[in-house]
Design an enzyme around this catalytic site. Structure first.
Site, PDB file in Angstrom:
ATOM      1  CG  ASP A   1       8.464   8.696  -5.101  1.00 42.35           C
ATOM      2  OD1 ASP A   1       7.832   7.723  -4.336  1.00 42.35           O
ATOM      3  OD2 ASP A   1       9.163   8.218  -5.991  1.00 42.35           O
TER       4      ASP A   1
ATOM      5  CE  LYS B   1      11.615   5.494  -5.097  1.00 46.81           C
ATOM      6  NZ  LYS B   1      11.140   5.837  -6.730  1.00 46.81           N
TER       7      LYS B   1
ATOM      8  CD  GLU C   1       2.783   7.268  -6.906  1.00 49.37           C
ATOM      9  OE1 GLU C   1       1.591   6.934  -6.578  1.00 49.37           O
ATOM     10  OE2 GLU C   1       3.779   6.652  -6.963  1.00 49.37           O
TER      11      GLU C   1
ATOM     12  CB  THR D   1      -0.823   0.084   1.241  1.00 46.75           C
ATOM     13  OG1 THR D   1      -0.055   0.454   2.388  1.00 46.75           O
ATOM     14  CG2 THR D   1      -1.539  -1.213   1.617  1.00 46.75           C
TER      15      THR D   1
HETATM   16  N1  LIG Z   1       3.346   0.830  -8.912  1.00 49.41           N
HETATM   17  C1  LIG Z   1       4.816   0.651  -9.111  1.00 49.41           C
HETATM   18  O1  LIG Z   1       5.640   0.666 -10.127  1.00 49.41           O
HETATM   19  C2  LIG Z   1       5.685   0.936  -7.697  1.00 49.41           C
HETATM   20  C3  LIG Z   1       7.023   0.687  -7.972  1.00 49.41           C
HETATM   21  C4  LIG Z   1       7.685   0.846  -6.466  1.00 49.41           C
HETATM   22  C5  LIG Z   1       7.036   1.006  -5.454  1.00 49.41           C
HETATM   23  N2  LIG Z   1       5.532   1.165  -5.468  1.00 49.41           N
HETATM   24  C6  LIG Z   1       5.003   1.185  -4.198  1.00 49.41           C
HETATM   25  O2  LIG Z   1       4.262   0.292  -3.923  1.00 49.41           O
HETATM   26  C7  LIG Z   1       3.039   0.686  -3.278  1.00 49.41           C
HETATM   27  C8  LIG Z   1       1.622   0.407  -4.000  1.00 49.41           C
HETATM   28  O3  LIG Z   1       1.624   0.955  -5.185  1.00 49.41           O
HETATM   29  P1  LIG Z   1       0.545   0.665  -6.149  1.00 49.41           P
HETATM   30  O4  LIG Z   1       0.982   1.367  -7.370  1.00 49.41           O
HETATM   31  O5  LIG Z   1       0.125  -0.793  -6.117  1.00 49.41           O
HETATM   32  O6  LIG Z   1      -0.573   1.399  -5.577  1.00 49.41           O
HETATM   33  P2  LIG Z   1      -2.371   1.261  -5.903  1.00 49.41           P
HETATM   34  O7  LIG Z   1      -2.410   0.637  -7.299  1.00 49.41           O
HETATM   35  O8  LIG Z   1      -2.941   2.809  -5.649  1.00 49.41           O
HETATM   36  O9  LIG Z   1      -2.673   0.315  -4.713  1.00 49.41           O
HETATM   37  C9  LIG Z   1      -2.849   0.619  -3.562  1.00 49.41           C
HETATM   38  C10 LIG Z   1      -3.298  -0.478  -2.772  1.00 49.41           C
HETATM   39  O10 LIG Z   1      -3.327   0.056  -1.289  1.00 49.41           O
HETATM   40  C11 LIG Z   1      -4.711  -0.375  -0.404  1.00 49.41           C
HETATM   41  N3  LIG Z   1      -4.724   0.183   0.734  1.00 49.41           N
HETATM   42  C12 LIG Z   1      -5.011   1.759   0.788  1.00 49.41           C
HETATM   43  N4  LIG Z   1      -4.988   2.010   2.404  1.00 49.41           N
HETATM   44  C13 LIG Z   1      -5.187   0.756   2.937  1.00 49.41           C
HETATM   45  C14 LIG Z   1      -5.307   0.121   4.264  1.00 49.41           C
HETATM   46  N5  LIG Z   1      -5.457   1.150   5.120  1.00 49.41           N
HETATM   47  N6  LIG Z   1      -5.340  -1.089   4.419  1.00 49.41           N
HETATM   48  C15 LIG Z   1      -5.045  -1.973   3.230  1.00 49.41           C
HETATM   49  N7  LIG Z   1      -4.766  -1.774   2.084  1.00 49.41           N
HETATM   50  C16 LIG Z   1      -5.089  -0.402   1.826  1.00 49.41           C
HETATM   51  C17 LIG Z   1      -5.402   0.050  -1.657  1.00 49.41           C
HETATM   52  O11 LIG Z   1      -6.924  -0.387  -1.350  1.00 49.41           O
HETATM   53  P3  LIG Z   1      -8.202   0.458  -1.647  1.00 49.41           P
HETATM   54  O12 LIG Z   1      -8.296   0.041  -3.184  1.00 49.41           O
HETATM   55  O13 LIG Z   1      -9.399  -0.399  -1.022  1.00 49.41           O
HETATM   56  O14 LIG Z   1      -7.938   1.822  -1.386  1.00 49.41           O
HETATM   57  C18 LIG Z   1      -5.016  -0.505  -2.781  1.00 49.41           C
HETATM   58  O15 LIG Z   1      -5.511  -1.874  -2.868  1.00 49.41           O
HETATM   59  C19 LIG Z   1       2.918   2.173  -2.983  1.00 49.41           C
HETATM   60  O16 LIG Z   1       3.984   2.581  -1.778  1.00 49.41           O
HETATM   61  C20 LIG Z   1       4.196   2.629  -3.901  1.00 49.41           C
HETATM   62  O17 LIG Z   1       4.703   3.663  -3.747  1.00 49.41           O
HETATM   63  C21 LIG Z   1       4.958   1.078  -6.591  1.00 49.41           C
END
Ligand SMILES: NC(=O)c1ccc[n+]([C@@H]2O[C@H](COP(=O)([O-])OP(=O)(O)OC[C@H]3O[C@@H](n4cnc5c(N)ncnc54)[C@H](OP(=O)(O)O)[C@@H]3O)[C@@H](O)[C@H]2O)c1
Length: 358
Positions: free
Chosen positions: A221, A225, A210, A98
């Site tokens: 961000d 890091k 994002e 998350t």
């Molecule tokens: N995308 C990338 O390429 C990438 C790369 C490196 C790191 N990251 C990191 O990985 C993490 C996730 O990224 P993402 O792109 O997958 O984000 P995302 O698609 O926005 O998904 C976020 C997820 O977190 C859930 N969430 C939010 N609050 C929560 C809570 N209190 N309890 C349980 N679940 C909760 C959301 O659920 P709901 O839908 O119910 O709100 C959603 O399923 C972030 O920290 C991001 O910075 C991402």
């Protein structure tokens, strides 16, 4: 005759895995988990997964549980669904996929109970110093592992290289790097002729930024890091110790998300001037995070074309580490530093390492 009960009974249970976050990264993790499972890799069983709306048991099929969780309606309850789940036990592993501050606030608590934490969420070790220190202390006290390779460079061997140098007695003099895949892409492509805002829209459509590109463009961000890297190098930096130059003008920063796209043009004139100045002097624009033993900063810099940080292409991260050992020529780590697939792979690598170390 009395039976002798082993003291560490709970640690003998087979460890379970729990996943928080079913978005882009959480979904990629489930796909990869099922692939590794089919290849009979020794993975802990995925017990349940949850988002902010629902928790689902994975006993039948993780993919079905994921689909059900993503179809769930919004929740009216104050508590997240996983707060009611069967408690995690010492030896279990929770994966945080998350971006939630509330979930990051649980990292130290889980670790103190002996639950290992593997995270892509930078708000654990990359926000306040007190939280980062509580996490490190809880892990050391309880003998639990904190897997954070996915937080910086999406699993590139950055944190582990820094820690290995420090453990080997090296002093880290300076670290500087292109730490954001989206900003790397933007400045690898921006040509000073077409509006910068067009490139931002393109990057967003490709999923590099994002959903709100201001999060990338503000440098926040990259600050997180950089804090994670600096703390791993032994520098106890506070958030306020990092000087951040945002690319987002105040007027654009103040807009609600719906108004952002139409106002992205506010980025164009200032960046065209910066590009022209850099180009005239044979330089390249790069969005760089940097720390040494005295100061830390994040912002746009003009670098000579042959600078170690000007290589790489696409969304590549590129980080130069200077230390006693790598004094004149830095150790350079380069590679794709963004993307759901490699982030999920980094998370599961940490899970496998923890499972193998039991
Ligand atoms: N995308 C990338 O390429 C990438 C790369 C490196 C790191 N990251 C990191 O990985 C993490 C996730 O990224 P993402 O792109 O997958 O984000 P995302 O698609 O926005 O998904 C976020 C997820 O977190 C859930 N969430 C939010 N609050 C929560 C809570 N209190 N309890 C349980 N679940 C909760 C959301 O659920 P709901 O839908 O119910 O709100 C959603 O399923 C972030 O920290 C991001 O910075 C991402």
């Amino acid at each position: 005759m009395s039976t002798v009960v082993p003291l560490r009974t709970p640690a003998r249970r087979a460890p379970r895995l729990a996943l928080l976050g079913t978005g882009v990264v959480g979904s990629a993790l489930v796909t990869r988990y099922e692939r590794l499972q089919a290849a009979e890799r020794p993975l802990p069983s995925l017990a349940w997964l949850a988002n902010s709306r629902a928790l689902h048991d994975c006993a039948g099929s993780p993919q079905r549980a994921l689909d059900d969780a993503n179809r769930a309606a919004a929740r009216t309850d104050d508590l997240p669904p996983w707060a009611e789940a069967e408690a995690l036990h010492a030896g279990d592993i929770v994966v945080d996929a998350t971006a939630s501050d509330a979930v990051a606030g649980w990292h130290a608590e889980w670790l103190s109970r002996g639950v290992h934490v593997v995270t892509a969420n930078k708000l654990g070790a990359g926000s306040t110093l007190s939280r980062a220190q509580a996490i490190a202390q809880a892990a050391a006290d309880a003998g639990a592992r904190y897997g954070e390779a996915a937080t910086v460079g999406a699993g590139l061997p950055l944190l582990r290289s820094l820690r290995a140098l420090v453990a080997g007695g090296d002093r880290i003099h300076r670290v500087e790097g292109v730490l954001s895949g989206s900003l790397a892409w933007l400045f690898n492509h921006y040509d000073g002729m077409r509006p910068f805002s067009n490139f931002v829209r393109q990057a967003r459509q490709a999923g590099y930024t994002e959903p709100d590109p201001r999060i990338d463009l503000s440098g926040e961000d990259v600050r997180r890091k950089l804090l994670i890297l600096a703390r791993a190098a032994g520098l106890p930096l506070e958030q306020s110790d990092v000087r951040v130059e945002s690319l987002v003008p105040a007027e654009l920063a103040a807009l609600p998300l719906e108004g952002v796209d139409a106002a992205l043009g506010q980025l164009d004139a200032p960046l065209a001037v910066r590009f022209k100045d850099a180009y005239r002097n044979g330089g390249r624009l790069r969005f760089v995070g940097r720390f040494d033993t005295e100061r830390a900063s994040v912002g746009l810099q003009v670098l000579p074309a042959d600078h170690p940080l000007c290589g790489g292409s696409g969304t590549d991260n590129r980080v130069a580490i200077y230390s006693d050992r790598y004094d004149e020529q830095p150790l350079v780590v380069q590679g794709p530093g963004a993307g759901a697939g490699i982030t999920a792979a980094a998370l599961l690598d940490d899970v496998l390492a923890i499972a193998a170390a039991r």
